[in-house]
Design a protein around this motif. Structure first.
Motif, PDB file in Angstrom:
ATOM      1  N   ALA A  19       0.840  -1.199   0.000  1.00 47.20           N
ATOM      2  CA  ALA A  19       0.000   0.000   0.000  1.00 47.20           C
ATOM      3  C   ALA A  19       0.875   1.249   0.000  1.00 47.20           C
ATOM      4  O   ALA A  19       1.817   1.366   0.783  1.00 47.20           O
ATOM      5  CB  ALA A  19      -0.915   0.004   1.208  1.00 47.20           C
ATOM      6  N   LEU A  20       0.536   2.189  -0.882  1.00 49.02           N
ATOM      7  CA  LEU A  20       1.253   3.463  -0.977  1.00 49.02           C
ATOM      8  C   LEU A  20       0.454   4.603  -0.358  1.00 49.02           C
ATOM      9  O   LEU A  20       1.026   5.507   0.242  1.00 49.02           O
ATOM     10  CB  LEU A  20       1.558   3.782  -2.442  1.00 49.02           C
ATOM     11  CG  LEU A  20       2.390   2.738  -3.189  1.00 49.02           C
ATOM     12  CD1 LEU A  20       2.431   3.057  -4.675  1.00 49.02           C
ATOM     13  CD2 LEU A  20       3.785   2.664  -2.598  1.00 49.02           C
ATOM     14  N   SER A  21      -0.864   4.563  -0.533  1.00 50.16           N
ATOM     15  CA  SER A  21      -1.726   5.609   0.031  1.00 50.16           C
ATOM     16  C   SER A  21      -3.124   5.053   0.199  1.00 50.16           C
ATOM     17  O   SER A  21      -3.502   4.062  -0.434  1.00 50.16           O
ATOM     18  CB  SER A  21      -1.762   6.838  -0.880  1.00 50.16           C
ATOM     19  OG  SER A  21      -2.361   6.518  -2.121  1.00 50.16           O
ATOM     20  N   ARG A  22      -3.902   5.702   1.080  1.00 46.35           N
ATOM     21  CA  ARG A  22      -5.279   5.288   1.330  1.00 46.35           C
ATOM     22  C   ARG A  22      -6.164   6.517   1.376  1.00 46.35           C
ATOM     23  O   ARG A  22      -5.826   7.514   2.003  1.00 46.35           O
ATOM     24  CB  ARG A  22      -5.395   4.524   2.646  1.00 46.35           C
ATOM     25  CG  ARG A  22      -6.840   4.128   2.976  1.00 46.35           C
ATOM     26  CD  ARG A  22      -6.969   3.390   4.277  1.00 46.35           C
ATOM     27  NE  ARG A  22      -6.566   1.996   4.086  1.00 46.35           N
ATOM     28  CZ  ARG A  22      -6.622   1.073   5.035  1.00 46.35           C
ATOM     29  NH1 ARG A  22      -7.038   1.391   6.247  1.00 46.35           N
ATOM     30  NH2 ARG A  22      -6.255  -0.164   4.787  1.00 46.35           N
ATOM     31  N   GLU A  23      -7.334   6.387   0.735  1.00 50.94           N
ATOM     32  CA  GLU A  23      -8.348   7.444   0.725  1.00 50.94           C
ATOM     33  C   GLU A  23      -9.653   6.850   1.234  1.00 50.94           C
ATOM     34  O   GLU A  23     -10.065   5.782   0.789  1.00 50.94           O
ATOM     35  CB  GLU A  23      -8.505   7.938  -0.719  1.00 50.94           C
ATOM     36  CG  GLU A  23      -9.669   8.849  -0.955  1.00 50.94           C
ATOM     37  CD  GLU A  23      -9.906   9.100  -2.450  1.00 50.94           C
ATOM     38  OE1 GLU A  23     -10.817   9.884  -2.732  1.00 50.94           O
ATOM     39  OE2 GLU A  23      -9.220   8.498  -3.297  1.00 50.94           O
ATOM     40  N   GLU A  24     -10.304   7.545   2.165  1.00 54.11           N
ATOM     41  CA  GLU A  24     -11.595   7.079   2.665  1.00 54.11           C
ATOM     42  C   GLU A  24     -12.673   7.476   1.671  1.00 54.11           C
ATOM     43  O   GLU A  24     -12.768   8.638   1.284  1.00 54.11           O
ATOM     44  CB  GLU A  24     -11.872   7.689   4.039  1.00 54.11           C
ATOM     45  CG  GLU A  24     -13.148   7.176   4.659  1.00 54.11           C
ATOM     46  CD  GLU A  24     -13.298   7.626   6.101  1.00 54.11           C
ATOM     47  OE1 GLU A  24     -12.758   6.939   6.976  1.00 54.11           O
ATOM     48  OE2 GLU A  24     -13.931   8.666   6.312  1.00 54.11           O
ATOM     49  N   LEU A  25     -13.484   6.509   1.254  1.00 60.33           N
ATOM     50  CA  LEU A  25     -14.571   6.764   0.309  1.00 60.33           C
ATOM     51  C   LEU A  25     -15.906   6.940   1.015  1.00 60.33           C
ATOM     52  O   LEU A  25     -16.737   7.737   0.604  1.00 60.33           O
ATOM     53  CB  LEU A  25     -14.674   5.618  -0.699  1.00 60.33           C
ATOM     54  CG  LEU A  25     -13.437   5.353  -1.538  1.00 60.33           C
ATOM     55  CD1 LEU A  25     -13.637   4.120  -2.417  1.00 60.33           C
ATOM     56  CD2 LEU A  25     -13.098   6.576  -2.376  1.00 60.33           C
ATOM     57  N   GLU A  69      -7.112   2.316  -2.079  1.00 57.60           N
ATOM     58  CA  GLU A  69      -5.667   2.364  -1.884  1.00 57.60           C
ATOM     59  C   GLU A  69      -4.951   2.338  -3.226  1.00 57.60           C
ATOM     60  O   GLU A  69      -5.386   1.647  -4.150  1.00 57.60           O
ATOM     61  CB  GLU A  69      -5.176   1.180  -1.038  1.00 57.60           C
ATOM     62  CG  GLU A  69      -5.541   1.290   0.410  1.00 57.60           C
ATOM     63  CD  GLU A  69      -4.890   0.221   1.286  1.00 57.60           C
ATOM     64  OE1 GLU A  69      -5.010   0.355   2.510  1.00 57.60           O
ATOM     65  OE2 GLU A  69      -4.288  -0.740   0.758  1.00 57.60           O
ATOM     66  N   GLN A  70      -3.873   3.079  -3.294  1.00 59.60           N
ATOM     67  CA  GLN A  70      -2.930   2.966  -4.398  1.00 59.60           C
ATOM     68  C   GLN A  70      -1.873   1.980  -3.918  1.00 59.60           C
ATOM     69  O   GLN A  70      -1.357   2.122  -2.805  1.00 59.60           O
ATOM     70  CB  GLN A  70      -2.311   4.325  -4.734  1.00 59.60           C
ATOM     71  CG  GLN A  70      -3.329   5.366  -5.187  1.00 59.60           C
ATOM     72  CD  GLN A  70      -4.118   4.915  -6.412  1.00 59.60           C
ATOM     73  OE1 GLN A  70      -3.553   4.411  -7.382  1.00 59.60           O
ATOM     74  NE2 GLN A  70      -5.432   5.103  -6.362  1.00 59.60           N
ATOM     75  N   SER A 106       4.880  -1.797 -10.931  1.00 61.52           N
ATOM     76  CA  SER A 106       3.825  -0.927 -11.453  1.00 61.52           C
ATOM     77  C   SER A 106       2.809  -0.644 -10.344  1.00 61.52           C
ATOM     78  O   SER A 106       2.885  -1.207  -9.255  1.00 61.52           O
ATOM     79  CB  SER A 106       3.163  -1.571 -12.679  1.00 61.52           C
ATOM     80  OG  SER A 106       2.574  -2.804 -12.334  1.00 61.52           O
ATOM     81  N   ARG A 107       1.888   0.251 -10.646  1.00 59.69           N
ATOM     82  CA  ARG A 107       0.901   0.661  -9.642  1.00 59.69           C
ATOM     83  C   ARG A 107      -0.508   0.289 -10.079  1.00 59.69           C
ATOM     84  O   ARG A 107      -0.797   0.186 -11.264  1.00 59.69           O
ATOM     85  CB  ARG A 107       0.993   2.170  -9.408  1.00 59.69           C
ATOM     86  CG  ARG A 107       2.303   2.539  -8.780  1.00 59.69           C
ATOM     87  CD  ARG A 107       2.411   4.012  -8.552  1.00 59.69           C
ATOM     88  NE  ARG A 107       3.709   4.289  -7.946  1.00 59.69           N
ATOM     89  CZ  ARG A 107       3.917   5.213  -7.062  1.00 59.69           C
ATOM     90  NH1 ARG A 107       2.936   5.993  -6.670  1.00 59.69           N
ATOM     91  NH2 ARG A 107       5.118   5.396  -6.567  1.00 59.69           N
ATOM     92  N   ALA A 108      -1.381   0.127  -9.055  1.00 52.20           N
ATOM     93  CA  ALA A 108      -2.782  -0.195  -9.305  1.00 52.20           C
ATOM     94  C   ALA A 108      -3.629   0.404  -8.191  1.00 52.20           C
ATOM     95  O   ALA A 108      -3.110   0.846  -7.160  1.00 52.20           O
ATOM     96  CB  ALA A 108      -2.988  -1.706  -9.359  1.00 52.20           C
ATOM     97  N   THR A 109      -4.928   0.410  -8.404  1.00 52.52           N
ATOM     98  CA  THR A 109      -5.887   0.909  -7.418  1.00 52.52           C
ATOM     99  C   THR A 109      -6.675  -0.268  -6.873  1.00 52.52           C
ATOM    100  O   THR A 109      -7.099  -1.149  -7.624  1.00 52.52           O
ATOM    101  CB  THR A 109      -6.855   1.912  -8.082  1.00 52.52           C
ATOM    102  OG1 THR A 109      -6.087   2.994  -8.623  1.00 52.52           O
ATOM    103  CG2 THR A 109      -7.864   2.447  -7.085  1.00 52.52           C
ATOM    104  N   ARG A 110      -6.884  -0.276  -5.552  1.00 55.11           N
ATOM    105  CA  ARG A 110      -7.692  -1.300  -4.889  1.00 55.11           C
ATOM    106  C   ARG A 110      -8.764  -0.597  -4.058  1.00 55.11           C
ATOM    107  O   ARG A 110      -8.441   0.277  -3.251  1.00 55.11           O
ATOM    108  CB  ARG A 110      -6.839  -2.190  -3.983  1.00 55.11           C
ATOM    109  CG  ARG A 110      -5.689  -2.889  -4.670  1.00 55.11           C
ATOM    110  CD  ARG A 110      -6.198  -3.978  -5.601  1.00 55.11           C
ATOM    111  NE  ARG A 110      -5.109  -4.739  -6.178  1.00 55.11           N
ATOM    112  CZ  ARG A 110      -4.887  -4.830  -7.487  1.00 55.11           C
ATOM    113  NH1 ARG A 110      -5.684  -4.206  -8.338  1.00 55.11           N
ATOM    114  NH2 ARG A 110      -3.887  -5.546  -7.939  1.00 55.11           N
TER     115      ARG A 110
END
Length: 191
Positions: free
Chosen positions: A12-18, A29-30, A37-41
């Motif tokens: 995990a690189l970053s987290r945003e509350e939805l 999370e990014q 490479s990077r992805a979104t979860r």
């Protein structure tokens, strides 16, 4: 994580509350993938839950019928409920069995843990068996409506086979029940 699983791990690189609702807590999370490479979860954070497989002395199991709004139908399920913050898992199983069905149990056995939706939730469900049941008064939560009934294990398995039971935790519970009753899987019963 096992050392030999590192080549599969995401970081995990970053987290945003939805969303932080009464029941759901959704985050995005990014992540860095194993190849860099990077992805979104996006997923649901869940505190965990318990499910109880209550065994009556006559060999039947206690089940519930409850309306599940997202599916728009009544579902057949084993008693279950969400853990309160800091709550012991067995204490939660005892509480949920009594609140939803009115039964208390003389003996308990921990069977295992299931993860019902690994692709988008941290939820786990602790599986408990209960026996030596004594009937009592239910204490349903406000806004909770359900019917309690008993069925033979054979009836439950037939409903699983023909699609009347589709709830993941109850299907898993039926697997445990079948293997425990056949003697293939043993439980450590405690008073």
């Amino acid at each position: 994580m096992a050392e030999d699983d590192r080549h599969l791990a995401e970081r995990a690189l970053s987290r945003e509350e939805l969303l932080r609702g009464h029941f759901l807590h959704a985050v995005r999370e990014q992540v860095a993938l194993p190849d860099g490479s990077r992805a979104t979860r996006e997923f649901i954070l869940h505190p965990g839950a318990v499910m109880v497989i209550p065994l009556l002395d006559d060999g039947r199991v206690v089940l519930e019928r409850q309306w599940r709004h997202p599916l728009g139908r009544v579902m057949v399920e084993f008693p279950a409920g969400k853990l309160d913050a800091g709550e012991d898992r067995l204490a939660c199983a005892r509480r949920e069995l009594q609140e939803e069905t009115g039964y208390t149990a003389r003996e308990w056995a921990h069977a295992g843990v299931l993860h019902p939706v690994i692709s988008y939730s941290t939820e786990f469900i602790d599986i408990w068996f209960a026996r030596g049941l004594t009937a009592g008064e239910r204490r349903l939560d406000e806004g909770e409506f359900l019917d309690v009934f008993a069925a033979t294990p054979q009836e439950l398995l037939a409903w699983c086979r023909d699609g009347r039971v589709t709830d993941a935790k109850t299907l898993t519970g039926a697997l445990w029940l079948q293997n425990v009753l056949s003697g293939a899987w043993e439980l450590d019963w405690r008073g």
